[in-house]
Scaffold this motif. Structure first.
Motif, short mmCIF file in Angstrom:
data_model
loop_
_atom_site.label_atom_id
_atom_site.label_comp_id
_atom_site.label_asym_id
_atom_site.label_seq_id
_atom_site.Cartn_x
_atom_site.Cartn_y
_atom_site.Cartn_z
N ASP A 1 0.82 -1.22 0.00
CA ASP A 1 0.00 0.00 0.00
C ASP A 1 0.84 1.27 0.00
OD1 ASP A 1 -2.30 -1.50 -0.01
OD2 ASP A 1 -2.56 -1.43 2.17
N THR A 2 2.11 1.16 0.42
CA THR A 2 2.97 2.35 0.48
C THR A 2 3.60 2.68 -0.87
OG1 THR A 2 4.88 1.02 1.14
CG2 THR A 2 3.51 1.94 2.91
N VAL A 3 3.50 1.77 -1.85
CA VAL A 3 4.07 2.02 -3.18
C VAL A 3 3.15 2.98 -3.92
CG1 VAL A 3 4.75 0.99 -5.38
CG2 VAL A 3 5.17 -0.24 -3.25
N ARG A 4 3.70 4.12 -4.27
CA ARG A 4 2.93 5.16 -4.97
C ARG A 4 3.75 5.67 -6.16
NH1 ARG A 4 -0.87 4.11 -1.92
NH2 ARG A 4 -1.43 5.14 0.00
N PHE A 5 3.07 5.88 -7.27
CA PHE A 5 3.71 6.44 -8.45
C PHE A 5 3.03 7.75 -8.81
CE2 PHE A 5 4.28 1.78 -9.27
CZ PHE A 5 5.64 1.76 -9.11
N ALA A 6 3.82 8.67 -9.34
CA ALA A 6 3.25 9.92 -9.85
C ALA A 6 2.35 9.57 -11.04
CB ALA A 6 4.37 10.86 -10.28
N ASP A 7 1.38 10.44 -11.31
CA ASP A 7 0.45 10.19 -12.43
C ASP A 7 1.20 9.95 -13.74
OD1 ASP A 7 -1.70 10.37 -10.74
OD2 ASP A 7 -2.16 12.46 -11.24
N SER A 8 2.24 10.74 -13.99
CA SER A 8 2.99 10.61 -15.25
C SER A 8 3.71 9.25 -15.30
CB SER A 8 3.99 11.75 -15.40
OG SER A 8 4.90 11.75 -14.32
N THR A 9 4.24 8.78 -14.17
CA THR A 9 4.91 7.48 -14.12
C THR A 9 3.91 6.36 -14.35
OG1 THR A 9 6.53 8.37 -12.57
CG2 THR A 9 6.37 5.98 -12.71
N ARG A 10 2.73 6.47 -13.71
CA ARG A 10 1.69 5.45 -13.91
C ARG A 10 1.27 5.37 -15.37
NH1 ARG A 10 -0.72 7.09 -9.38
NH2 ARG A 10 -2.46 8.09 -10.41
N ALA A 11 1.08 6.52 -16.00
CA ALA A 11 0.66 6.54 -17.41
C ALA A 11 1.74 5.92 -18.30
CB ALA A 11 0.37 7.97 -17.85
N SER A 12 3.00 6.24 -18.03
CA SER A 12 4.11 5.68 -18.80
C SER A 12 4.20 4.17 -18.60
CB SER A 12 5.42 6.35 -18.39
OG SER A 12 6.50 5.73 -19.02
N LEU A 13 4.05 3.72 -17.35
CA LEU A 13 4.08 2.28 -17.06
C LEU A 13 2.97 1.55 -17.79
CD1 LEU A 13 4.93 2.17 -13.26
CD2 LEU A 13 6.16 0.95 -15.05
N LYS A 14 1.75 2.09 -17.72
CA LYS A 14 0.62 1.44 -18.40
C LYS A 14 0.89 1.29 -19.89
CE LYS A 14 -3.27 2.77 -15.47
NZ LYS A 14 -4.50 3.55 -15.39
N TYR B 1 11.51 -6.52 -16.87
CA TYR B 1 11.11 -5.44 -17.77
C TYR B 1 10.53 -4.27 -16.97
CZ TYR B 1 9.10 -2.92 -21.67
OH TYR B 1 8.79 -1.93 -22.58
N THR B 2 9.68 -4.56 -16.00
CA THR B 2 9.09 -3.50 -15.16
C THR B 2 10.19 -2.76 -14.41
OG1 THR B 2 7.06 -4.80 -14.87
CG2 THR B 2 7.46 -3.05 -13.27
N TYR B 3 11.13 -3.50 -13.87
CA TYR B 3 12.24 -2.89 -13.13
C TYR B 3 13.11 -2.03 -14.04
CZ TYR B 3 11.48 -5.39 -8.70
OH TYR B 3 10.98 -5.84 -7.51
N GLU B 4 13.30 -2.46 -15.30
CA GLU B 4 14.06 -1.65 -16.26
C GLU B 4 13.36 -0.32 -16.48
OE1 GLU B 4 14.75 -3.87 -19.87
OE2 GLU B 4 15.74 -5.49 -18.77
N ILE B 5 12.05 -0.34 -16.67
CA ILE B 5 11.28 0.89 -16.88
C ILE B 5 11.42 1.81 -15.67
CG2 ILE B 5 8.95 1.86 -17.13
CD1 ILE B 5 8.20 -0.71 -18.66
N LEU B 6 11.36 1.23 -14.48
CA LEU B 6 11.44 2.02 -13.25
C LEU B 6 12.85 2.47 -12.90
CD1 LEU B 6 8.91 0.00 -11.05
CD2 LEU B 6 8.56 2.27 -12.07
N GLY B 7 13.85 1.99 -13.64
CA GLY B 7 15.23 2.39 -13.38
C GLY B 7 15.81 1.75 -12.12
N LYS B 8 15.32 0.57 -11.79
CA LYS B 8 15.84 -0.13 -10.61
C LYS B 8 17.29 -0.57 -10.87
CE LYS B 8 11.86 -1.07 -8.12
NZ LYS B 8 11.52 -1.59 -6.84
#
Length: 181
Positions: free
Chosen positions: A93-106, A135-142
């Motif tokens: 529940d503590t994981v939050r993304f900015a609106d722009s990050t969520r849109a890019s991820l989707k 792939y998700t981690y690559e997008i997030l820059g992990k």
């Protein structure tokens, strides 16, 4: 048979039963939980590992084998709606993304997953789920180490399947492994 020998056999049988019973109690156990996707807010059911063991030893690539079912296929979590992938903590529940990050991820995750009619996320093979985590981690820059670990876990899952289904010809494995390219 002497009384002493009978007592020895009875003791051996009792010890064997206790050892077998304790080994069954050390098997991998799971439970169902509900996770909420931090990208699309979809709630979905998934399995989580409650307990496992390392009685099967450790391989050279650090794969810890369990006596019984491997816990590794239960670790990846993938949202069946948007294909956001991670481990249980990535859906906290503590994981939050900015609106722009969520849109890019989707957008990027849907492009990677392909058309909805080709997705079979409810029965996704665990190695494919680990690839989706990478792939998700690559997008997030992990960190690269976290991305590499997801690929390593994918290889462990493929090895487990190959060991349990040894009759599958090698050319079929090569063909299956090229599907993600």
């Amino acid at each position: 048979m002497t009384a002493s020998a009978r007592r020895g056999w009875r003791t051996a049988v009792v010890v064997a039963c206790v050892l077998l019973a304790s080994q069954q109690n050390q098997a991998t156990t799971t439970d169902e939980i509900t996770l909420s996707c931090p990208v699309c807010s979809h709630k979905f059911q998934t399995q989580v590992v409650l307990s496992t063991n390392n009685f099967g030893g450790q391989d050279a690539d650090l794969y810890v084998r369990a006596a019984g079912d491997s816990p590794v296929p239960f670790y990846p979590k993938v949202c069946p709606i948007c294909s956001y992938a991670g481990y249980s903590d990535d859906f906290d529940d503590t994981v939050r993304f900015a609106d722009s990050t969520r849109a890019s991820l989707k957008k990027r995750l849907s492009e990677h997953a392909g058309p909805a009619e080709q997705q079979v996320t409810s029965i996704r093979a665990p190695w494919m789920s680990f690839e989706q985590i990478a792939y998700t981690y690559e997008i997030l820059g992990k960190p690269t180490e976290e991305i590499a670990y997801a690929y390593l876990c994918a290889s462990w899952c493929v090895r487990e399947v190959k060991e349990t289904l040894p009759g599958i010809p090698e050319d079929m494995w090569r063909a299956a492994s090229s599907l993600g390219d």
